[in-house]
Design a protein around this motif. Structure first.
Motif, PDB file in Angstrom:
ATOM      1  N   THR A   1     114.737 135.661 139.224  1.00  7.15           N
ATOM      2  CA  THR A   1     113.885 135.220 140.706  1.00  7.15           C
ATOM      3  C   THR A   1     112.583 136.052 140.435  1.00  7.15           C
ATOM      4  OG1 THR A   1     114.211 135.360 142.977  1.00  7.15           O
ATOM      5  CG2 THR A   1     114.926 137.218 141.561  1.00  7.15           C
ATOM      6  N   GLU A   2     111.767 135.675 141.710  1.00  4.42           N
ATOM      7  CA  GLU A   2     110.458 136.302 141.909  1.00  4.42           C
ATOM      8  C   GLU A   2     110.615 137.787 142.736  1.00  4.42           C
ATOM      9  OE1 GLU A   2     107.046 135.427 141.045  1.00  4.42           O
ATOM     10  OE2 GLU A   2     107.783 133.980 139.630  1.00  4.42           O
TER      11      GLU A   2
ATOM     12  N   LYS B   1     119.650 150.140 141.506  1.00  5.97           N
ATOM     13  CA  LYS B   1     118.548 149.471 140.765  1.00  5.97           C
ATOM     14  C   LYS B   1     118.873 148.120 140.697  1.00  5.97           C
ATOM     15  CE  LYS B   1     117.593 153.990 138.699  1.00  5.97           C
ATOM     16  NZ  LYS B   1     117.250 154.749 137.454  1.00  5.97           N
ATOM     17  N   PRO B   2     118.149 147.169 141.386  1.00  7.11           N
ATOM     18  CA  PRO B   2     118.402 145.665 141.327  1.00  7.11           C
ATOM     19  C   PRO B   2     117.958 145.149 139.885  1.00  7.11           C
ATOM     20  CG  PRO B   2     116.638 145.936 142.813  1.00  7.11           C
ATOM     21  CD  PRO B   2     117.101 147.339 142.460  1.00  7.11           C
ATOM     22  N   VAL B   3     117.278 145.627 139.032  1.00  8.16           N
ATOM     23  CA  VAL B   3     116.501 144.979 138.006  1.00  8.16           C
ATOM     24  C   VAL B   3     117.133 145.896 137.006  1.00  8.16           C
ATOM     25  CG1 VAL B   3     114.469 144.466 136.723  1.00  8.16           C
ATOM     26  CG2 VAL B   3     114.650 144.291 139.112  1.00  8.16           C
ATOM     27  N   PRO B   4     118.303 145.371 136.052  1.00  3.67           N
ATOM     28  CA  PRO B   4     118.553 146.107 134.867  1.00  3.67           C
ATOM     29  C   PRO B   4     117.705 146.262 133.896  1.00  3.67           C
ATOM     30  CG  PRO B   4     119.510 143.866 134.893  1.00  3.67           C
ATOM     31  CD  PRO B   4     118.636 143.970 136.157  1.00  3.67           C
TER      32      PRO B   4
ATOM     33  N   ALA C   1     111.819 138.326 137.317  1.00  2.00           N
ATOM     34  CA  ALA C   1     112.598 139.415 136.780  1.00  2.00           C
ATOM     35  C   ALA C   1     114.004 139.072 136.949  1.00  2.00           C
ATOM     36  CB  ALA C   1     112.471 140.674 137.742  1.00  2.00           C
ATOM     37  N   ILE C   2     114.982 139.321 136.087  1.00  3.82           N
ATOM     38  CA  ILE C   2     116.356 139.364 136.246  1.00  3.82           C
ATOM     39  C   ILE C   2     116.748 140.645 137.340  1.00  3.82           C
ATOM     40  CG2 ILE C   2     118.674 139.496 135.212  1.00  3.82           C
ATOM     41  CD1 ILE C   2     116.967 138.776 132.694  1.00  3.82           C
TER      42      ILE C   2
ATOM     43  N   TYR D   1     106.999 143.510 134.385  1.00  2.00           N
ATOM     44  CA  TYR D   1     106.434 144.691 134.563  1.00  2.00           C
ATOM     45  C   TYR D   1     107.739 145.631 135.046  1.00  2.00           C
ATOM     46  CZ  TYR D   1     102.099 142.201 134.916  1.00  2.00           C
ATOM     47  OH  TYR D   1     101.112 141.413 134.565  1.00  2.00           O
ATOM     48  N   ALA D   2     107.240 147.000 134.252  1.00  7.17           N
ATOM     49  CA  ALA D   2     108.307 147.922 134.570  1.00  7.17           C
ATOM     50  C   ALA D   2     107.719 149.298 134.601  1.00  7.17           C
ATOM     51  CB  ALA D   2     109.243 148.079 133.312  1.00  7.17           C
TER      52      ALA D   2
END
Length: 136
Positions: free
Chosen positions: A18-19, A65-68, A3-4, A103-104
């Motif tokens: 990163t993972e 939210k760390p994943v944009p 994920a970014i 995945y989202a």
């Protein structure tokens, strides 16, 4: 999953590939295997934290939210207990949490079946960018 991730506000330099652990889903949510994610000006505002009023909803000092990423197209991987409109394997598009990852998660009422005549890339631009273009 890959994920970014963004831990602070700033330019694109704050984004890390990163993972992380896959997201867990609630009873009214689906887990989507992301095939394409849309990028629009709102993602830029959330990355930079500007204009500053954006931080009132996204986090004052750092993003909540760390994943944009909000606009997504992909295949349903798993469904929550109360989800009735979708099943694993369905192709969908809509808005979600954390689209810039493998995945989202998305609420059932925020996604729709992907039209067969659209590619995943085309469908991922529909939730936000398409209405903005029509307004312009």
């Amino acid at each position: 999953m890959r994920a970014i991730v963004q831990k602070t506000y700033g330019t694109a330099d704050v984004l890390e590939f990163t993972e992380i652990d896959p997201p867990s889903i609630g009873e009214d949510e689906v887990l989507i295997a992301v095939r394409a994610a849309g990028v629009h000006i709102g993602d830029h505002h959330l990355m930079t934290g500007r204009p500053y009023p954006v931080r009132l909803v996204s986090g004052l000092r750092a993003p909540r939210k760390p994943v944009p990423g909000m606009d997504v197209a992909g295949r349903v991987e798993r469904v929550g207990a109360k989800v009735t409109r979708f099943a694993p394997g369905d192709e969908v598009f809509g808005t979600c949490t954390g689209a810039f990852a493998e995945y989202a998660r998305a609420r059932e009422d925020r996604i729709a079946p992907k039209p067969a005549n659209l590619t995943f890339e085309q469908a991922a631009t529909v939730p936000t960018s398409a209405p903005t273009a029509l307004q312009g």
